[in-house]
Design a protein around this motif. Structure first.
Motif, PDB file in Angstrom:
ATOM      1  N   ASN A  10       0.837  -1.211   0.000  1.00 31.03           N
ATOM      2  CA  ASN A  10       0.000   0.000   0.000  1.00 31.03           C
ATOM      3  C   ASN A  10       0.870   1.258   0.000  1.00 31.03           C
ATOM      4  N   ILE A  13       2.350   1.690  -3.445  1.00 28.95           N
ATOM      5  CA  ILE A  13       1.377   2.281  -4.378  1.00 28.95           C
ATOM      6  C   ILE A  13       1.266   3.783  -4.137  1.00 28.95           C
ATOM      7  N   GLY A  16       4.218   5.383  -5.676  1.00 28.13           N
ATOM      8  CA  GLY A  16       4.072   5.436  -7.131  1.00 28.13           C
ATOM      9  C   GLY A  16       3.117   6.524  -7.573  1.00 28.13           C
ATOM     10  N   CYS A 102      -4.970   4.737  -0.259  1.00 26.69           N
ATOM     11  CA  CYS A 102      -4.158   3.532  -0.501  1.00 26.69           C
ATOM     12  C   CYS A 102      -4.216   2.555   0.672  1.00 26.69           C
ATOM     13  N   PRO A 106      -6.359   0.441  -2.326  1.00 23.76           N
ATOM     14  CA  PRO A 106      -5.227   0.822  -3.182  1.00 23.76           C
ATOM     15  C   PRO A 106      -5.539   0.739  -4.676  1.00 23.76           C
ATOM     16  N   ASP A 107      -6.362  -0.235  -5.087  1.00 24.21           N
ATOM     17  CA  ASP A 107      -6.701  -0.346  -6.511  1.00 24.21           C
ATOM     18  C   ASP A 107      -7.449   0.887  -6.996  1.00 24.21           C
ATOM     19  N   ALA A 110      -5.079   3.898  -7.172  1.00 24.76           N
ATOM     20  CA  ALA A 110      -4.194   3.863  -8.338  1.00 24.76           C
ATOM     21  C   ALA A 110      -4.954   4.251  -9.609  1.00 24.76           C
TER      22      ALA A 110
END
Length: 414
Positions: A10, A13, A16, A102, A106-107, A110
């Motif tokens: 997490n 992510i 990122g 996140c 998290p999906d 993102a």
């Protein structure tokens, strides 16, 4: 996978997300006196701050957002004269919120981050499209379409109501949306192809909005500019191909059994008018290569869509009553009368009767074909009234060929 691994993923992510959005802002923040303060490091730290505080305590996360909001407001105020926009500050706050997201999703975080990065990177393209290409009338039309789909559609009841339980409000509103969507897609294609587009393509695309109106418009165009007569004829012919294609789309949505019942008539009619239209298009291209039409400024007609839904509702009630009183003969009669004005209304009415179990699918072909034939008669009349003899004869011949082949397709299924 243990808990520590999930937390590490997490945070990765979140890192990122900060790097992705920060990199885009780093390239967009300018240089020298015009350089803004927020860049890749600021966005990355803010996103990680959101992830850390969100994993510790909710109220600590809220307090961190408030602090970042204050800092962003101060930075914006200091650079107000050089950078009146507030996009970077809003993106910074949103990035921190995504960092907190996140921890739990998290999906989703993102996906939202990628979407935001695309929007930020496409600034020039989006601004250029809205300011230079998209007109105010087109923007208003697309807002109407969005409101009809996102706001109104979920509120419309999905149940059969009214006299004889003949009307499903949700289905009627879906038809309104479909008409507007088809018109919008046709308009977009015209805009993408530019102003140097042939009359046959314009006729095909405009036929999705109203084939009768297209035939009338093409007749007037041929009368005003005789050099464009062949192209106008091809456009009028291909608008009837659009009628077939639109019937297929409508029946696919309303009642698949009805579509299967009229499959061969629609194939026969569609192929025949397509061949005739392509022949006339080739003739038009050879006869007039440089003549083109400017795309229309109107995206779609919401009034036409609402009127169509109203006609469909009335035809549904009348069809159900005549079906109850006089059987199939009454349904055929009302389909023919309604088909003089519009073929879609009686077709949807018949398909709805099939979908509600009030009519067997095998009995749906004749009322639909009668409506289609009467509608073709109206097109031929408009071609004769609005155009010259040079326009009316080939258009009427093409419509006659289509009707004959449509009934041949019905005979083929017997």
């Amino acid at each position: 996978m243990n808990f520590d691994s999930l937390v590490f993923i997490n945070f990765a992510i979140a890192l990122g997300i900060g790097l992705l959005i920060g990199a885009e802002r780093e390239r967009s923040k300018g240089a020298g006196l015009e350089k803004t303060s927020e860049g890749i490091r600021t966005f990355t730290i803010a996103t990680l701050l959101g992830a850390v505080t969100g994993s510790i305590n909710f109220w600590l996360f809220i307090a961190a957002i408030f602090c970042v909001l204050v800092f962003a407001a101060i930075a914006y105020y200091k650079q107000l004269t050089e950078h009146p926009g507030i996009t970077t500050e809003i993106a910074l706050i949103f990035s921190m919120i995504l960092g907190g997201l996140c921890v739990s999703a998290p999906d989703l975080a993102a996906s939202l981050a990628v979407t935001m990065a695309i929007l930020l990177a496409a600034k020039n393209s989006i601004h250029g499209f809205v300011v230079s290409i998209l007109s105010r009338e087109e923007l208003n039309d697309f807002l109407i379409l969005a409101a009809s789909t996102v706001i109104i559609l979920p509120l419309v009841p999905n149940d059969f109501i009214g006299p004889f339980n003949a009307i499903n409000p949700r289905n009627l509103w879906l038809i309104v949306i479909l008409v507007m969507v088809v018109g919008a897609l046709s308009h977009i294609l015209l805009r993408l192809l530019g102003t140097r587009i042939g009359l046959p393509i314009v006729g095909l695309l405009s036929g999705f909005i109203s084939s009768i109106a297209t035939v009338t418009t093409m007749a007037e165009r041929g009368k005003e500019t005789p050099e464009l007569m062949d192209g106008a004829i091809a456009g009028a012919i291909l608008s009837s191909l659009a009628t077939i294609l639109q019937l297929v789309i409508l029946l696919l949505i309303v009642s698949l059994p009805t579509l299967l019942a009229v499959k061969w008539p629609l194939i026969f009619g569609g192929v025949s008018i397509a061949v005739y239209g392509v022949f006339m298009s080739i003739k038009a291209f050879h006869g007039s290569k440089s003549r083109t039409l400017s795309p229309p400024t109107k995206t779609f007609s919401a009034t036409t869509a609402l009127m169509l839904a109203t006609v469909i509702g009335a035809v549904l009630i009348i069809s159900s009553s005549l079906k109850n009183w006089f059987g199939l003969a009454g349904l055929i009669a009302v389909s023919g009368i309604a088909g003089l004005a519009d073929v879609h209304a009686p077709t949807i009415a018949v398909a709805t009767l099939v979908a509600s179990g009030k009519l067997v699918a095998s009995y749906a072909a004749i009322p639909i074909l009668v409506a289609f034939s009467f509608n073709s008669f109206t097109k031929a009349c408009m071609a004769a009234i609005s155009g010259t003899r040079q326009f009316w004869l080939p258009v009427s011949s093409g419509l006659m060929v289509q009707v004959i082949f449509t009934w041949l397709g019905w005979w083929f299924t017997l």
